[in-house]
Scaffold this active site. Structure first.
Site, PDB file in Angstrom:
ATOM      1  N   TYR A  23      -2.156  -1.347  10.305  1.00 40.36           N
ATOM      2  CA  TYR A  23      -2.083  -1.464   8.839  1.00 40.36           C
ATOM      3  C   TYR A  23      -0.733  -0.953   8.333  1.00 40.36           C
ATOM      4  CZ  TYR A  23      -3.936  -1.171   4.014  1.00 40.36           C
ATOM      5  OH  TYR A  23      -4.167  -1.332   2.670  1.00 40.36           O
ATOM      6  N   SER A  66       0.877  -1.172   0.000  1.00 41.19           N
ATOM      7  CA  SER A  66       0.000   0.000   0.000  1.00 41.19           C
ATOM      8  C   SER A  66       0.910   1.218   0.000  1.00 41.19           C
ATOM      9  CB  SER A  66      -0.834  -0.027   1.289  1.00 41.19           C
ATOM     10  OG  SER A  66      -1.425   1.226   1.533  1.00 41.19           O
TER      11      SER A  66
HETATM   12  P1  NAD Z   1     -11.751  -6.181  -0.302  1.00 43.96           P
HETATM   13  O1  NAD Z   1     -12.359  -6.082   1.054  1.00 43.96           O
HETATM   14  O2  NAD Z   1     -12.541  -5.748  -1.494  1.00 43.96           O
HETATM   15  O3  NAD Z   1     -11.263  -7.682  -0.571  1.00 43.96           O
HETATM   16  C1  NAD Z   1     -10.494  -8.375   0.363  1.00 43.96           C
HETATM   17  C2  NAD Z   1     -10.722  -9.863   0.164  1.00 43.96           C
HETATM   18  O4  NAD Z   1      -9.877 -10.532   1.110  1.00 43.96           O
HETATM   19  C3  NAD Z   1     -12.163 -10.321   0.437  1.00 43.96           C
HETATM   20  O5  NAD Z   1     -12.619 -11.163  -0.612  1.00 43.96           O
HETATM   21  C4  NAD Z   1     -12.061 -11.086   1.752  1.00 43.96           C
HETATM   22  O6  NAD Z   1     -12.981 -12.172   1.861  1.00 43.96           O
HETATM   23  C5  NAD Z   1     -10.618 -11.595   1.673  1.00 43.96           C
HETATM   24  N1  NAD Z   1     -10.077 -11.914   3.004  1.00 43.96           N
HETATM   25  C6  NAD Z   1     -10.165 -11.178   4.137  1.00 43.96           C
HETATM   26  N2  NAD Z   1      -9.582 -11.842   5.145  1.00 43.96           N
HETATM   27  C7  NAD Z   1      -9.093 -13.003   4.641  1.00 43.96           C
HETATM   28  C8  NAD Z   1      -8.403 -14.111   5.188  1.00 43.96           C
HETATM   29  N3  NAD Z   1      -8.083 -14.160   6.490  1.00 43.96           N
HETATM   30  N4  NAD Z   1      -8.057 -15.128   4.352  1.00 43.96           N
HETATM   31  C9  NAD Z   1      -8.392 -15.097   3.046  1.00 43.96           C
HETATM   32  N5  NAD Z   1      -9.064 -14.087   2.475  1.00 43.96           N
HETATM   33  C10 NAD Z   1      -9.409 -13.058   3.264  1.00 43.96           C
HETATM   34  O7  NAD Z   1     -10.374  -5.367  -0.186  1.00 43.96           O
HETATM   35  P2  NAD Z   1      -9.405  -4.719  -1.302  1.00 43.96           P
HETATM   36  O8  NAD Z   1      -9.545  -3.261  -1.190  1.00 43.96           O
HETATM   37  O9  NAD Z   1      -9.573  -5.386  -2.608  1.00 43.96           O
HETATM   38  O10 NAD Z   1      -7.988  -5.090  -0.658  1.00 43.96           O
HETATM   39  C11 NAD Z   1      -7.131  -6.060  -1.182  1.00 43.96           C
HETATM   40  C12 NAD Z   1      -5.704  -5.766  -0.744  1.00 43.96           C
HETATM   41  O11 NAD Z   1      -5.305  -4.498  -1.261  1.00 43.96           O
HETATM   42  C13 NAD Z   1      -5.516  -5.679   0.779  1.00 43.96           C
HETATM   43  O12 NAD Z   1      -4.287  -6.271   1.126  1.00 43.96           O
HETATM   44  C14 NAD Z   1      -5.467  -4.188   1.030  1.00 43.96           C
HETATM   45  O13 NAD Z   1      -4.753  -3.856   2.183  1.00 43.96           O
HETATM   46  C15 NAD Z   1      -4.758  -3.725  -0.219  1.00 43.96           C
HETATM   47  N6  NAD Z   1      -4.930  -2.308  -0.522  1.00 43.96           N
HETATM   48  C16 NAD Z   1      -6.184  -1.802  -0.725  1.00 43.96           C
HETATM   49  C17 NAD Z   1      -6.313  -0.456  -1.010  1.00 43.96           C
HETATM   50  C18 NAD Z   1      -7.653   0.183  -1.236  1.00 43.96           C
HETATM   51  O14 NAD Z   1      -7.704   1.415  -1.243  1.00 43.96           O
HETATM   52  N7  NAD Z   1      -8.719  -0.578  -1.448  1.00 43.96           N
HETATM   53  C19 NAD Z   1      -5.174   0.367  -1.087  1.00 43.96           C
HETATM   54  C20 NAD Z   1      -3.922  -0.193  -0.886  1.00 43.96           C
HETATM   55  C21 NAD Z   1      -3.814  -1.539  -0.604  1.00 43.96           C
END
Ligand code: NAD
Length: 260
Positions: free
Chosen positions: A155, A142
């Site tokens: 985080y 991130s």
């Molecule tokens: P999201 O909530 O849309 O999807 C996350 C997925 O992870 C879900 O399908 C959930 O069921 C799954 N999950 C959660 N806990 C789990 C576990 N213990 N085991 C297996 N699966 C699990 O979130 P997103 O925004 O797509 O985030 C995905 C990644 O991107 C994360 O690592 C997040 O930190 C990172 N990220 C997101 C953003 C943002 O702005 N959305 C920015 C930077 C980084």
């Protein structure tokens, strides 16, 4: 770039948001996408949707914090396809509190999903990658792998930690043909972020619009959200690099929120 045709790519947390788009793009590039997620029905629906479009996909139930479930999931993939070319460690959640109020249980949960999850999935795929003499591991970090924000101690700590794991794997895996890299997105409007907007508005005593404009996108060059597509582009770039030169790196895709 080399082709991903016939390669097996495991993407954790691929039933939603960023991971789902990454899986879709691996399919479109001719790879077999393994949708590994805590939410099995959603993972199965995602895999079925991709298969209906003529792609190859497999759903695997996996809580990335459970060594048993991670090992069973990876074993099922190896039994089905006999190879693992790419791991995208993407599963993640967000929990926000000021440090003095951060419940220790929430802190541990955050570190378990982001760091234990990355470690356990990496550990489980490495024997197959080392035996094949090739593999690519991509961690979804991130901007918070590089910068800090209030309320996000767990985080920020976890996402910084992924850089260390990536660099260590790049060193250990280098002579065995395994590369490791990190993609660091800015804010992307996935369910994870939609949930944070009202939470931050309440915690900071401002409106949801102000959270978007003055907190999330304040430091970007153009006030824009990063998209799932932007993130998937970077992941595919790392996965399809032709030589072993591109390893141990992190790339920020955030509309200039963070620059280095
Ligand atoms: P999201 O909530 O849309 O999807 C996350 C997925 O992870 C879900 O399908 C959930 O069921 C799954 N999950 C959660 N806990 C789990 C576990 N213990 N085991 C297996 N699966 C699990 O979130 P997103 O925004 O797509 O985030 C995905 C990644 O991107 C994360 O690592 C997040 O930190 C990172 N990220 C997101 C953003 C943002 O702005 N959305 C920015 C930077 C980084």
């Amino acid at each position: 770039m080399h082709s991903l045709e016939g390669q097996v790519a495991i993407i954790t947390g691929a039933a939603s948001g960023i991971g789902r788009e990454i899986a879709k793009r691996f399919c479109a590039a001719g790879a077999i996408a393994v949708i590994a997620d805590l939410a099995l029905p959603a993972a199965e629906a995602t895999a079925a949707e991709f298969e209906a479009q003529g792609h190859k996909a497999m759903a695997v139930a996996m809580d990335v914090t459970s060594e048993e479930q991670v090992n069973a999931g990876i074993a099922a993939v190896l039994a089905a396809y006999g190879r693992i070319d790419v791991l995208v460690s993407n599963a993640g959640i967000q929990i926000v509190h000021p440090i003095e109020d951060f419940p220790f249980s929430d802190w541990k949960k955050m570190l378990a999903i982001h760091l234990d999850g990355a470690f356990l999935t990496t550990k489980a795929v490495l024997p197959a990658m080392y035996a094949a003499g090739h593999g690519s591991v991509i961690y979804i970090g991130s901007v918070h792998s590089k910068e800090a924000s209030v309320l996000k101690s767990a985080y920020v700590t976890a996402k910084h930690g992924l850089l260390g794991l990536c660099r260590t794997l790049a060193k250990e895996g280098g002579k065995k043909g395994v590369r490791a890299n990190v993609v660091c997105p800015g804010f992307v409007r996935t369910p994870l972020v939609e949930k944070q907007i009202p939470e931050q508005a309440q915690a900071l005593g401002i409106t949801e619009e102000q959270v978007i404009k003055n907190v999330m996108l304040k430091e970007t060059v153009d006030g824009e959200f990063t998209t799932v597509d932007d993130v998937a582009d970077c992941v595919l770039f790392f996965a399809s690099a032709r030589s072993k030169a591109l390893t141990g790196q992190s790339i920020i895709v955030s509309h200039g929120w963070s620059m280095e």
